[in-house]
Design a protein around this motif. Sequence first.
Motif, PDB file in Angstrom:
ATOM      1  N   ALA A 110      24.292  49.468  23.574  1.00 49.74           N
ATOM      2  CA  ALA A 110      24.047  47.815  21.732  1.00 49.74           C
ATOM      3  C   ALA A 110      24.950  46.294  21.841  1.00 49.74           C
ATOM      4  O   ALA A 110      24.167  46.129  22.006  1.00 49.74           O
ATOM      5  CB  ALA A 110      24.401  48.513  20.125  1.00 49.74           C
ATOM      6  N   LEU A 111      25.742  46.988  23.001  1.00 48.24           N
ATOM      7  CA  LEU A 111      26.688  45.197  23.326  1.00 48.24           C
ATOM      8  C   LEU A 111      26.353  44.276  23.900  1.00 48.24           C
ATOM      9  O   LEU A 111      26.414  43.361  23.841  1.00 48.24           O
ATOM     10  CB  LEU A 111      27.928  45.866  24.180  1.00 48.24           C
ATOM     11  N   PRO A 152      28.119  37.871  20.415  1.00 48.89           N
ATOM     12  CA  PRO A 152      30.037  38.302  20.398  1.00 48.89           C
ATOM     13  C   PRO A 152      30.523  38.431  18.708  1.00 48.89           C
ATOM     14  O   PRO A 152      30.244  37.820  17.951  1.00 48.89           O
ATOM     15  CB  PRO A 152      30.699  37.431  21.302  1.00 48.89           C
ATOM     16  N   GLY A 153      31.045  39.330  18.879  1.00 45.91           N
ATOM     17  CA  GLY A 153      31.814  39.804  17.258  1.00 45.91           C
ATOM     18  C   GLY A 153      31.396  40.707  16.974  1.00 45.91           C
ATOM     19  O   GLY A 153      32.256  40.371  15.557  1.00 45.91           O
ATOM     20  N   SER A 154      30.260  40.806  16.509  1.00 41.83           N
ATOM     21  CA  SER A 154      29.707  41.678  15.911  1.00 41.83           C
ATOM     22  C   SER A 154      29.979  42.929  15.307  1.00 41.83           C
ATOM     23  O   SER A 154      29.858  43.514  14.824  1.00 41.83           O
ATOM     24  CB  SER A 154      28.071  41.384  15.555  1.00 41.83           C
ATOM     25  N   LEU A 155      30.444  43.730  16.827  1.00 41.72           N
ATOM     26  CA  LEU A 155      30.997  44.751  17.281  1.00 41.72           C
ATOM     27  C   LEU A 155      32.623  44.719  17.363  1.00 41.72           C
ATOM     28  O   LEU A 155      32.640  44.311  18.035  1.00 41.72           O
ATOM     29  CB  LEU A 155      30.388  45.893  18.046  1.00 41.72           C
ATOM     30  N   ASN A 156      32.898  44.988  16.149  1.00 37.24           N
ATOM     31  CA  ASN A 156      34.691  45.436  16.162  1.00 37.24           C
ATOM     32  C   ASN A 156      35.781  46.288  17.129  1.00 37.24           C
ATOM     33  O   ASN A 156      36.218  46.549  18.064  1.00 37.24           O
ATOM     34  CB  ASN A 156      35.387  44.908  15.460  1.00 37.24           C
ATOM     35  N   LYS A 163      33.339  41.659  26.126  1.00 36.76           N
ATOM     36  CA  LYS A 163      34.609  41.738  25.630  1.00 36.76           C
ATOM     37  C   LYS A 163      35.350  41.512  23.954  1.00 36.76           C
ATOM     38  O   LYS A 163      36.457  41.097  24.868  1.00 36.76           O
ATOM     39  CB  LYS A 163      34.229  40.092  26.424  1.00 36.76           C
ATOM     40  N   MET A 164      34.796  40.921  23.232  1.00 30.11           N
ATOM     41  CA  MET A 164      34.793  40.418  22.000  1.00 30.11           C
ATOM     42  C   MET A 164      35.903  42.311  20.958  1.00 30.11           C
ATOM     43  O   MET A 164      35.843  41.653  20.019  1.00 30.11           O
ATOM     44  CB  MET A 164      34.435  40.090  20.698  1.00 30.11           C
ATOM     45  N   ASN A 180      41.180  45.703  27.211  1.00 35.40           N
ATOM     46  CA  ASN A 180      40.325  46.116  26.226  1.00 35.40           C
ATOM     47  C   ASN A 180      39.865  47.317  25.661  1.00 35.40           C
ATOM     48  O   ASN A 180      39.094  47.721  24.314  1.00 35.40           O
ATOM     49  CB  ASN A 180      39.551  45.131  25.593  1.00 35.40           C
ATOM     50  N   ALA A 181      40.530  48.606  26.195  1.00 39.21           N
ATOM     51  CA  ALA A 181      40.787  49.258  25.513  1.00 39.21           C
ATOM     52  C   ALA A 181      41.804  50.669  26.241  1.00 39.21           C
ATOM     53  O   ALA A 181      42.323  49.857  27.079  1.00 39.21           O
ATOM     54  CB  ALA A 181      39.292  49.964  27.984  1.00 39.21           C
TER      55      ALA A 181
END
Length: 320
Positions: free
Chosen positions: A145-146, A151-155, A179-180, A220-221
């Motif tokens: 999905a990513l 961008p910014g729709s999945l947090n 990335k977001m 971001n992980a």
Amino acid sequence: MPVIRINAIGDTFALHRSPRSPLGTLRQTRDSQGPVIIMTHGYKYRPDDAKACPHRHILSLHPTPMPWHCPSWPQQLGFGSGFEDEGLGIAFGWNAQGPLWAVRRRAVEAGRALAGLIQELHFLNPKRPIHFIGHSMGTELALEALHHVVPGSLNRIISMSGAVYQSRTLGALDTPAGKMAEFINVTSRENDLFDFLYEWMIQPPQHGDRSIGVGLQAPNAVTLQLDCAHTLDHLSRVIFPVGDPQRRICHWSSYTRPGVLRVYNALLRSEDRLSLSLLRNGIPKSSSRRWSRLFALPRPKALLPFAQKASLSLQAEETS
């Protein structure tokens, strides 16, 4: 309407066991308070299979009694409580039955259906956070999905014993939307056998690739190894206690362990307070080696009273 049941049909989505358009149902929730939490299962589940329908088991507010422990994800993640700010739960089903290679292909296709759902939810209320939690091969849906959402729709994404490769995950997290997003990689050495079988049966994207069960390094992980004593102590201090591991081999402990779903509930509803940096600061920098739990020696038991006395007598003789 705390939980909506939706299924992937190819690369599109539809309401579970309803001919109505899902878009009309989603529009009715556009002003609801609280986050959207999308929940999806892993291998062997299939909507409408009487014995393996996820909407009757783990994705149900009131699961059908089963011979094995079957916790309700929606309940443990805060839905059905009646609070105005509990948000919207999406129980997302897909066909995860058949040969592993075919299921993996269907997971990618279902990921595109998930992307369409996320896009619609984001369009209806751009300010409402959308999170994802999935088990095993269900993680594949969020990664796919990513590649297709804005961008910014999945947090925030919580992967429970994710059956995916490291390079596949890093590639998804390197997309504009990735990335977001934040990725919480929940692992355990209890799952080593299943990680090994996945790597043996599914060809890796590149030579030497490993599953994310051995860990994942990305800005971001964060990886939370649930059979690590230091990690459990840290989670107990900052969020909620989680039960100790009971088995050497288990594919489902990432959601059946006592207390663990309550930890995920906090991570998905308090993302500002429970930042990735806070999680990193109390856990080891790297995961334990594969098979370290399976081949670990049993912990020595406490000495029996007569053994303790003998030991003390021996020490006295040595010092006299």
